[in-house]
Design a protein around this motif. Structure first.
Motif, PDB file in Angstrom:
ATOM      1  N   GLN A   1       0.831  -1.201   0.000  1.00 15.46           N
ATOM      2  CA  GLN A   1       0.000   0.000   0.000  1.00 15.46           C
ATOM      3  C   GLN A   1       0.869   1.255   0.000  1.00 15.46           C
ATOM      4  O   GLN A   1       1.964   1.268   0.558  1.00 15.46           O
ATOM      5  CB  GLN A   1      -0.884   0.030   1.245  1.00 15.46           C
ATOM      6  CG  GLN A   1      -1.884  -1.092   1.305  1.00 15.46           C
ATOM      7  CD  GLN A   1      -2.676  -1.070   2.598  1.00 15.46           C
ATOM      8  OE1 GLN A   1      -2.178  -0.682   3.642  1.00 15.46           O
ATOM      9  NE2 GLN A   1      -3.927  -1.494   2.520  1.00 15.46           N
ATOM     10  N   HIS A   2       0.355   2.289  -0.636  1.00  7.95           N
ATOM     11  CA  HIS A   2       0.972   3.625  -0.640  1.00  7.95           C
ATOM     12  C   HIS A   2       2.350   3.642  -1.283  1.00  7.95           C
ATOM     13  O   HIS A   2       3.161   4.515  -0.993  1.00  7.95           O
ATOM     14  CB  HIS A   2       1.014   4.212   0.770  1.00  7.95           C
ATOM     15  CG  HIS A   2      -0.307   4.150   1.465  1.00  7.95           C
ATOM     16  ND1 HIS A   2      -1.366   4.935   1.093  1.00  7.95           N
ATOM     17  CD2 HIS A   2      -0.747   3.359   2.464  1.00  7.95           C
ATOM     18  CE1 HIS A   2      -2.408   4.645   1.861  1.00  7.95           C
ATOM     19  NE2 HIS A   2      -2.064   3.688   2.690  1.00  7.95           N
ATOM     20  N   HIS A   3       2.638   2.688  -2.155  1.00  2.00           N
ATOM     21  CA  HIS A   3       3.920   2.629  -2.862  1.00  2.00           C
ATOM     22  C   HIS A   3       3.964   3.767  -3.891  1.00  2.00           C
ATOM     23  O   HIS A   3       3.123   3.833  -4.790  1.00  2.00           O
ATOM     24  CB  HIS A   3       4.040   1.270  -3.560  1.00  2.00           C
ATOM     25  CG  HIS A   3       5.256   1.109  -4.398  1.00  2.00           C
ATOM     26  ND1 HIS A   3       6.517   1.022  -3.868  1.00  2.00           N
ATOM     27  CD2 HIS A   3       5.399   1.023  -5.748  1.00  2.00           C
ATOM     28  CE1 HIS A   3       7.392   0.875  -4.854  1.00  2.00           C
ATOM     29  NE2 HIS A   3       6.745   0.875  -6.000  1.00  2.00           N
ATOM     30  N   VAL A   4       4.930   4.668  -3.761  1.00  2.00           N
ATOM     31  CA  VAL A   4       5.060   5.807  -4.675  1.00  2.00           C
ATOM     32  C   VAL A   4       6.124   5.480  -5.703  1.00  2.00           C
ATOM     33  O   VAL A   4       7.256   5.142  -5.346  1.00  2.00           O
ATOM     34  CB  VAL A   4       5.424   7.098  -3.904  1.00  2.00           C
ATOM     35  CG1 VAL A   4       5.621   8.258  -4.866  1.00  2.00           C
ATOM     36  CG2 VAL A   4       4.353   7.428  -2.873  1.00  2.00           C
ATOM     37  N   HIS A   5       5.736   5.578  -6.990  1.00  4.40           N
ATOM     38  CA  HIS A   5       6.684   5.257  -8.053  1.00  4.40           C
ATOM     39  C   HIS A   5       6.293   5.931  -9.358  1.00  4.40           C
ATOM     40  O   HIS A   5       5.229   6.540  -9.467  1.00  4.40           O
ATOM     41  CB  HIS A   5       6.802   3.740  -8.237  1.00  4.40           C
ATOM     42  CG  HIS A   5       5.598   3.063  -8.804  1.00  4.40           C
ATOM     43  ND1 HIS A   5       5.650   1.799  -9.325  1.00  4.40           N
ATOM     44  CD2 HIS A   5       4.309   3.455  -8.962  1.00  4.40           C
ATOM     45  CE1 HIS A   5       4.457   1.431  -9.762  1.00  4.40           C
ATOM     46  NE2 HIS A   5       3.626   2.424  -9.547  1.00  4.40           N
ATOM     47  N   GLU A   6       7.176   5.826 -10.324  1.00  6.70           N
ATOM     48  CA  GLU A   6       6.859   6.154 -11.709  1.00  6.70           C
ATOM     49  C   GLU A   6       7.405   5.019 -12.560  1.00  6.70           C
ATOM     50  O   GLU A   6       8.413   4.403 -12.217  1.00  6.70           O
ATOM     51  CB  GLU A   6       7.439   7.504 -12.137  1.00  6.70           C
ATOM     52  CG  GLU A   6       8.944   7.558 -12.210  1.00  6.70           C
ATOM     53  CD  GLU A   6       9.479   8.876 -12.759  1.00  6.70           C
ATOM     54  OE1 GLU A   6       8.714   9.673 -13.322  1.00  6.70           O
ATOM     55  OE2 GLU A   6      10.699   9.091 -12.627  1.00  6.70           O
TER      56      GLU A   6
END
Length: 186
Positions: A136-141
């Motif tokens: 959850q809430h994994h920030v990526h591009e």
């Protein structure tokens, strides 16, 4: 860009239990599903590719999950984002993708701008057949950095995406720019 009705991906194991009786899929199960779907040459070949923008087709994911087959023209990417409370997994089915991610847990609400600490950046190159699961809430591009080749990937999320938060990033500064809801992309 294209969106179409859900289509079956690689067959999931048969089950007599209803969706209400089925446990939520784990990150490992989502990763297994996207790997099997990415290995389905007929499914991958069925995705229409557009030289101008990403294309996608919704798939039937396991146990109530949301799944997508996505085509990436050369030089395209998602921009920084997260998947809110959903866990997920993705695998590159053709070409190569790059993932830039933050190894930091961000607050979920109540902020517009954050200064990131040194050492939180992670970079992964994901050639055909490689992927990963995330919490959850994994920030990526995610990026297709190829100058001349499309990439294709398979993604799955559980629970189905309640929202996507989009961010801009300048150096160590991360800024919340937009919150998208399912009706914005389906």
């Amino acid at each position: 860009m294209s969106v179409s009705s859900p289509v079956p991906a690689s067959p999931a194991p048969a089950s007599a239990a209803s969706a209400a009786d089925t446990a939520a899929p784990t990150q490992a199960e989502l990763l297994d599903f996207v790997r099997r779907a990415a290995a389905d040459a007929e499914l991958i070949a069925s995705l229409p590719l557009d030289p101008e923008g990403r294309t996608w087709v919704r798939l039937e994911g396991p146990d109530g999950s949301e799944a997508w087959l996505i085509g990436w023209p050369p030089g395209t990417g998602t921009g920084w984002h997260d998947h809110a409370d959903s866990v997920g997994a993705f695998v590159t089915a053709a070409g190569e993708l790059k993932e830039n991610a933050l190894a930091a847990r961000l607050p979920t609400d109540g902020w517009k701008t954050l200064e990131l600490s040194e050492g939180v950046d992670r970079e992964r190159h994901l050639p055909t057949g490689k992927g990963r699961a995330f919490g959850q809430h994994h920030v990526h591009e995610v990026l297709n950095e190829s100058a001349d080749r499309h990439a294709v990937s398979v993604h799955a999320y559980y629970p189905p995406l309640p929202q996507i938060r989009r961010y801009s990033r300048t150096g160590p500064t991360l800024r919340l720019e937009q919150v998208e809801r399912p009706q914005d992309w389906q």
